[in-house]
Write an enzyme that holds these catalytic residues in place. Structure first.
Site, short mmCIF file in Angstrom:
data_model
loop_
_atom_site.label_atom_id
_atom_site.label_comp_id
_atom_site.label_asym_id
_atom_site.label_seq_id
_atom_site.Cartn_x
_atom_site.Cartn_y
_atom_site.Cartn_z
N SER A 185 -15.31 -6.12 -8.67
CA SER A 185 -14.65 -7.08 -9.57
C SER A 185 -15.53 -8.22 -10.02
CB SER A 185 -13.41 -7.64 -8.89
OG SER A 185 -13.76 -8.25 -7.67
N HIS A 213 -10.12 -1.82 -10.52
CA HIS A 213 -10.72 -2.10 -11.84
C HIS A 213 -11.16 -0.83 -12.56
CE1 HIS A 213 -10.92 -6.51 -11.41
NE2 HIS A 213 -10.95 -6.21 -10.12
N LYS A 244 -3.88 -4.70 -13.81
CA LYS A 244 -5.03 -4.76 -14.71
C LYS A 244 -4.78 -3.78 -15.87
CE LYS A 244 -7.50 -6.23 -10.66
NZ LYS A 244 -7.15 -7.65 -10.79
C1 LIG Z 1 -10.73 -4.73 -6.02
C2 LIG Z 1 -9.41 -5.42 -6.02
N1 LIG Z 1 -8.44 -4.98 -5.21
C3 LIG Z 1 -7.23 -5.57 -5.19
C4 LIG Z 1 -6.94 -6.65 -5.98
C5 LIG Z 1 -5.61 -7.31 -5.91
O1 LIG Z 1 -4.82 -6.90 -6.95
P1 LIG Z 1 -3.59 -7.78 -7.48
O2 LIG Z 1 -4.18 -8.97 -8.14
O3 LIG Z 1 -2.90 -6.87 -8.41
O4 LIG Z 1 -2.77 -8.15 -6.30
C6 LIG Z 1 -7.92 -7.13 -6.85
C7 LIG Z 1 -7.62 -8.28 -7.73
O5 LIG Z 1 -8.37 -8.75 -8.51
C8 LIG Z 1 -9.19 -6.52 -6.87
O6 LIG Z 1 -10.17 -6.95 -7.67
#
Ligand SMILES: Cc1ncc(COP(=O)(O)O)c(C=O)c1O
Length: 405
Positions: A185, A213, A244
């Site tokens: 990310s 992502h 996302k």
């Molecule tokens: C790799 C990764 N996993 C999980 C999440 C968490 O997702 P959420 O924001 O939908 O709770 C994110 C959030 O940016 C992320 O980048």
């Protein structure tokens, strides 16, 4: 001594930021006009920091399904699925996700964060080992620490380091569970998943891949990096988010492991929280349908991401290692990142500032996320603003001319 004394250094840094009026942690959009435009006060802002990879938040079919579900089922479920029952939409979405990934089982969580916390804290028990890529998301680290397993970090995207750590654990009892991400990310780089899959096979470990992502972004049908790298059978658990590419909120895990469903009565972050509201579930189902039926969205996203990445690179910005919808420009220090961010916003462009501990290697980043909904003209406008601010702040050389992409 006060309970809050320990936050004093953080509070001092935060207050300094507040006083400069360029606080990226405090932005309010007064209206959102489309996946790519919003208003702050009367100012029109081009959105380049929202993870809205396929631009589906304003898709008319997604909105219609969501509204219909609210009308038929109400605004919320007001409880957890274990205590208060599932709605038909929860079951349908789980069947839809299992079918999309070609897996036997799917479990939906209330956020992507909770999916990682719920799976990792429960899956790996006291005698087990979680091996995490050093650049994994906070939810992966937090979920791992919340359980009772031994947690080991290996060097980012380094299958040899992982193999060495597994070798050292070879005579230690307990299962070994490797956790990676599809697209990371912060820098937008992908995992060398084939090499990791080989290591996993060699050492008889389990493999969890968070495709947060990369869902809707990579792979022939948008299933993510494991599909793109043709190693889906090596991945025991795919975790992902609806927040996302799917333009909603929520998270999931899919798996072929027969006993998977026992997690529904073992995973506290699944059991002890309210389930997703019907409107969100129905919107996400429609968004998933669009991922499956509109590959052109993915192709447009990749074209836009490349246009922006190579455009910034031509201008002389230092970037993450490969083009992807996450495009991060490396800033010399946090102060420059804040000032750069603030000047872009002044000029009408919204991006993200990312700083340690969220970033790898202590980097200060100006992070952008590109959408399929951006027009090439919007991407070029963003590049022109980056060029102006970058030159004015001496972050890039003055005289570099951008070639057409
Ligand atoms: C790799 C990764 N996993 C999980 C999440 C968490 O997702 P959420 O924001 O939908 O709770 C994110 C959030 O940016 C992320 O980048």
């Amino acid at each position: 001594m006060s309970l809050f004394d320990k936050f004093a250094p953080l509070a001092a840094a935060y207050n300094r930021l507040e006083s400069t009026k360029s606080n990226p942690f405090n932005v309010t959009f007064d209206r959102v006009l489309s996946p790519t435009e919003a208003k702050i006060g009367n100012r029109l802002i081009l959105l380049l920091g929202t993870n809205n990879y396929l631009g589906l938040t304003y898709d008319s079919a997604v909105i219609a399904k969501s509204v219909e579900a609210i009308e038929n089922f109400g605004t919320g479920t007001t409880g957890s699925r274990i205590a208060n029952g599932s709605y038909d939409g929860h079951n349908q979405l789980e069947r839809g996700l299992a079918d999309f990934y070609g897996r036997k089982h799917a479990m939906v969580f209330s956020t992507g964060y909770q999916a990682n916390v719920g799976i990792l804290s429960t899956l790996a028990g006291k005698n087990d080992h979680l091996l995490l890529d050093a650049d994994c998301h906070a939810s992966i680290f937090f979920g791992s620490r919340l359980g009772h397993a031994q947690v080991t970090r290996f060097r980012h995207n380094d299958p040899n380091d992982l193999a060495n750590r597994l070798r050292r654990l070879a005579d230690t009892p307990g299962d070994k569970v490797i956790v990676l991400e599809g697209i990371y990310s912060m820098l937008g780089d992908t995992a060398p998943l084939r090499e990791f899959a080989e290591v996993k096979r060699e050492w008889g470990a389990y493999l969890v891949v968070d495709e947060a992502h990369s869902l809707g972004v990579l792979g022939e049908t948008g299933r993510g990096l494991a599909e793109a790298e043709d190693v889906e059978t090596d991945v025991d658990f795919v975790v992902g988010t609806f927040s996302k590419s799917l333009g909603g909120v929520g998270g999931f895990c899919v798996s072929d492991i027969d006993d998977f469903n026992i997690l529904r009565v073992a995973s506290r972050p699944y059991m002890f929280t309210a389930s997703l509201p019907p409107g969100v579930i129905a919107g996400v189902m429609e968004a998933l349908h669009q991922v499956r039926t509109r590959p052109a969205l993915r192709h447009r996203l990749i074209d836009n991401a490349r246009r922006f990445y190579f455009g910034l690179s031509e201008l002389g910005f230092s970037l993450g290692p490969e083009p992807s919808p996450v495009v991060s420009a490396l800033m010399p220090d946090p102060e420059t990142a804040f000032a750069f961010w603030s000047q872009l916003l002044e000029a009408g462009l919204y991006t993200n500032v990312s700083l340690p501990p969220a970033t790898p290697k202590g980097l200060a980043l100006l992070r952008s996320s590109v959408s399929a909904a951006h027009t090439p003209a919007q991407i070029d406008y963003a590049l022109a603003l980056f060029a102006d601010v970058g030159r004015a702040m001496n972050v890039i050389p003055l005289a570099r001319v951008r070639k057409a992409v």
